[in-house]
Design a protein around this motif. Structure first.
Motif, short mmCIF file in Angstrom:
data_model
loop_
_atom_site.label_atom_id
_atom_site.label_comp_id
_atom_site.label_asym_id
_atom_site.label_seq_id
_atom_site.Cartn_x
_atom_site.Cartn_y
_atom_site.Cartn_z
N GLY A 33 0.79 -1.22 0.00
CA GLY A 33 0.00 0.00 0.00
C GLY A 33 0.82 1.27 0.00
N ASP A 34 2.12 1.16 0.32
CA ASP A 34 2.97 2.35 0.41
C ASP A 34 4.11 2.29 -0.61
N THR A 35 3.97 1.46 -1.63
CA THR A 35 4.95 1.39 -2.69
C THR A 35 4.26 1.78 -3.98
N ALA A 36 4.65 2.93 -4.54
CA ALA A 36 3.94 3.44 -5.71
C ALA A 36 4.16 2.56 -6.93
N ALA A 37 5.40 2.13 -7.15
CA ALA A 37 5.73 1.34 -8.34
C ALA A 37 7.09 0.71 -8.13
N LEU A 38 7.38 -0.29 -8.96
CA LEU A 38 8.68 -0.96 -8.94
C LEU A 38 9.31 -0.88 -10.32
N VAL A 39 10.64 -0.80 -10.34
CA VAL A 39 11.41 -0.89 -11.58
C VAL A 39 12.47 -1.96 -11.35
N ILE A 40 12.40 -3.04 -12.09
CA ILE A 40 13.31 -4.17 -11.90
C ILE A 40 14.27 -4.21 -13.09
N VAL A 41 15.54 -3.93 -12.82
CA VAL A 41 16.56 -3.83 -13.87
C VAL A 41 17.49 -5.03 -13.77
N SER A 42 17.51 -5.86 -14.80
CA SER A 42 18.38 -7.06 -14.80
C SER A 42 18.18 -7.85 -13.52
N GLY A 43 16.95 -7.96 -13.06
CA GLY A 43 16.68 -8.51 -11.74
C GLY A 43 16.87 -10.01 -11.62
N ALA A 44 17.52 -10.43 -10.54
CA ALA A 44 17.60 -11.84 -10.16
C ALA A 44 16.39 -12.12 -9.28
N THR A 45 15.30 -12.56 -9.91
CA THR A 45 14.02 -12.53 -9.23
C THR A 45 13.27 -13.87 -9.21
N MET A 46 13.76 -14.86 -9.97
CA MET A 46 13.07 -16.15 -10.03
C MET A 46 14.04 -17.26 -9.66
N PRO A 47 13.55 -18.35 -9.03
CA PRO A 47 14.45 -19.48 -8.74
C PRO A 47 15.00 -20.06 -10.04
N TRP A 48 16.31 -20.19 -10.10
CA TRP A 48 16.93 -20.65 -11.34
C TRP A 48 17.32 -22.13 -11.22
N LEU B 145 1.40 -8.46 -6.17
CA LEU B 145 1.97 -7.13 -6.42
C LEU B 145 1.17 -6.45 -7.52
N THR B 146 0.18 -5.67 -7.13
CA THR B 146 -0.73 -5.06 -8.11
C THR B 146 -0.28 -3.66 -8.52
N MET B 147 0.78 -3.13 -7.92
CA MET B 147 1.26 -1.81 -8.34
C MET B 147 1.94 -1.91 -9.71
N PRO B 148 2.09 -0.80 -10.44
CA PRO B 148 2.80 -0.85 -11.72
C PRO B 148 4.24 -1.31 -11.53
N VAL B 149 4.68 -2.18 -12.43
CA VAL B 149 6.06 -2.67 -12.40
C VAL B 149 6.64 -2.57 -13.81
N GLU B 150 7.79 -1.92 -13.91
CA GLU B 150 8.55 -1.89 -15.15
C GLU B 150 9.67 -2.91 -15.02
N VAL B 151 9.67 -3.91 -15.91
CA VAL B 151 10.71 -4.93 -15.93
C VAL B 151 11.58 -4.65 -17.15
N ILE B 152 12.86 -4.37 -16.91
CA ILE B 152 13.75 -4.01 -18.01
C ILE B 152 15.02 -4.86 -17.92
N HIS B 153 15.40 -5.44 -19.06
CA HIS B 153 16.46 -6.45 -19.03
C HIS B 153 17.19 -6.46 -20.36
N GLY B 154 18.50 -6.73 -20.30
CA GLY B 154 19.29 -6.86 -21.50
C GLY B 154 19.16 -8.24 -22.11
#
Length: 314
Positions: free
Chosen positions: A145-160, A249-258
């Motif tokens: 409720g207190d996080t406006a948005a997320l920007v995930i850059v080259s994120g290590a975010t999923m179990p590999w 996570l229903t807030m806007p999320v920008e996922v950006i990756h090379g």
């Protein structure tokens, strides 16, 4: 008698190595002091570099690094229209570790959220790079409720798939933990860090002046080695717990990756992450590797602006 003599010799070598490591750490810290301010948060020292004005923007760096990765160039450009707060994550840079919770991205997010609260942060956009992407997602999960948005850059975010081997696996052993960091701190040339850095930036070149600014020596301290290794070695287990919660996570999320990121491949992380999030926008940068904040900084700035606009902050 032979074993006793050998033991004494090893103990003597250990003292010499530790003394050399301590001297180098002191020199590294004198050369690369905090760029921002040190604040006390629940008894833990946290380093934050604050610049600019406007909507609050949190920057969370990746593995082994510090806030200097962002303050090298990107933070000043973002500070033209945001209040930018670049944190050192626990155990790295100038932020103290948090004991057994140092490798827990959720605990990291909680500490840095408490620091942000002390600094009057409200409804921030939270940007995380690489490992920092996991901490940014944890931030959103803990304070949706207190996080406006997320920007995930080259994120290590999923179990590999697979397991970590080599250096990180070695540091997980009691012997590796005892001898590895002191030997590297005491004896490894700074040029080794520069070679590692070149591999992290590939296929882009390391920007001119970056190696002199980033403070490779800060990452070469014994505590940094240990904190970073524990964070990387345990991240996958935490992501197994976190990733099923991403649809919350229903807030806007920008996922950006090379597309050419071989360290954190987009196919393993960015694509399934964007599929799991209810309001994600995915951007794949075709020519970029793992460090697009340097290789294509305008793309990152644009992603922040889109996230802020989608959240109603701009």
């Amino acid at each position: 008698m032979g074993l006793a003599v050998t033991g004494l010799m090893l103990a003597g070598c250990g003292r010499v190595v530790d003394a050399r490591a301590s001297a180098r750490e002191a020199a590294f810290e004198a050369e690369f002091p905090p760029t921002g301010q040190l604040i006390d948060v629940q008894g833990t020292t946290v380093h934050v570099d604050i610049r600019g004005s406007g909507p609050d923007l949190i920057l969370l760096h990746g593995a082994s690094g510090s806030s200097r990765d962002f303050t090298f160039a990107l933070a000043d450009r973002l500070a033209e229209r945001y209040r930018v707060l670049a944190f050192d994550r626990p155990g790295l840079g100038w932020t103290e570790d948090i004991g057994a919770q140092t490798p827990n991205p959720i605990a990291q997010a909680e500490l840095l959220r408490a620091a942000a609260d002390q600094l009057g942060v409200r409804r921030p956009v939270v940007l995380g790079h690489s490992y920092g992407g996991a901490v940014a997602l944890a931030w959103g999960l803990r304070a949706p409720g207190d996080t406006a948005a997320l920007v995930i850059v080259s994120g290590a975010t999923m179990p590999w798939p697979g397991t970590l081997t080599g250096w990180y696996a070695f540091l997980e052993t009691p012997f590796g933990d005892r001898v590895g960091p002191p030997l590297l701190t005491a004896l490894a040339p700074v040029s080794l860090g520069n070679r590692i850095m070149a591999g992290i930036f590939a296929p882009q070149a390391v920007p001119s002046g970056y190696a002199d600014y980033i403070g490779v020596g800060l990452a070469a301290r014994r505590g940094n080695y240990r904190a970073n290794a524990s964070q990387i070695n345990t991240l996958r287990a935490y992501l197994r717990v976190m990733s099923p919660q991403y649809p919350r996570l229903t807030m806007p999320v920008e996922v950006i990756h090379g597309a050419r990121d071989t360290i954190v491949p987009a196919s393993v992380h960015a694509l399934p992450l964007s599929d799991a999030l209810p309001d994600a926008a995915l951007t794949i940068l075709p020519d970029q590797g793992h460090m697009p904040q340097h290789g294509d900084p305008q793309a990152i700035i644009d992603a922040v602006d889109r996230a802020a606009a989608r959240a109603g902050l701009r």
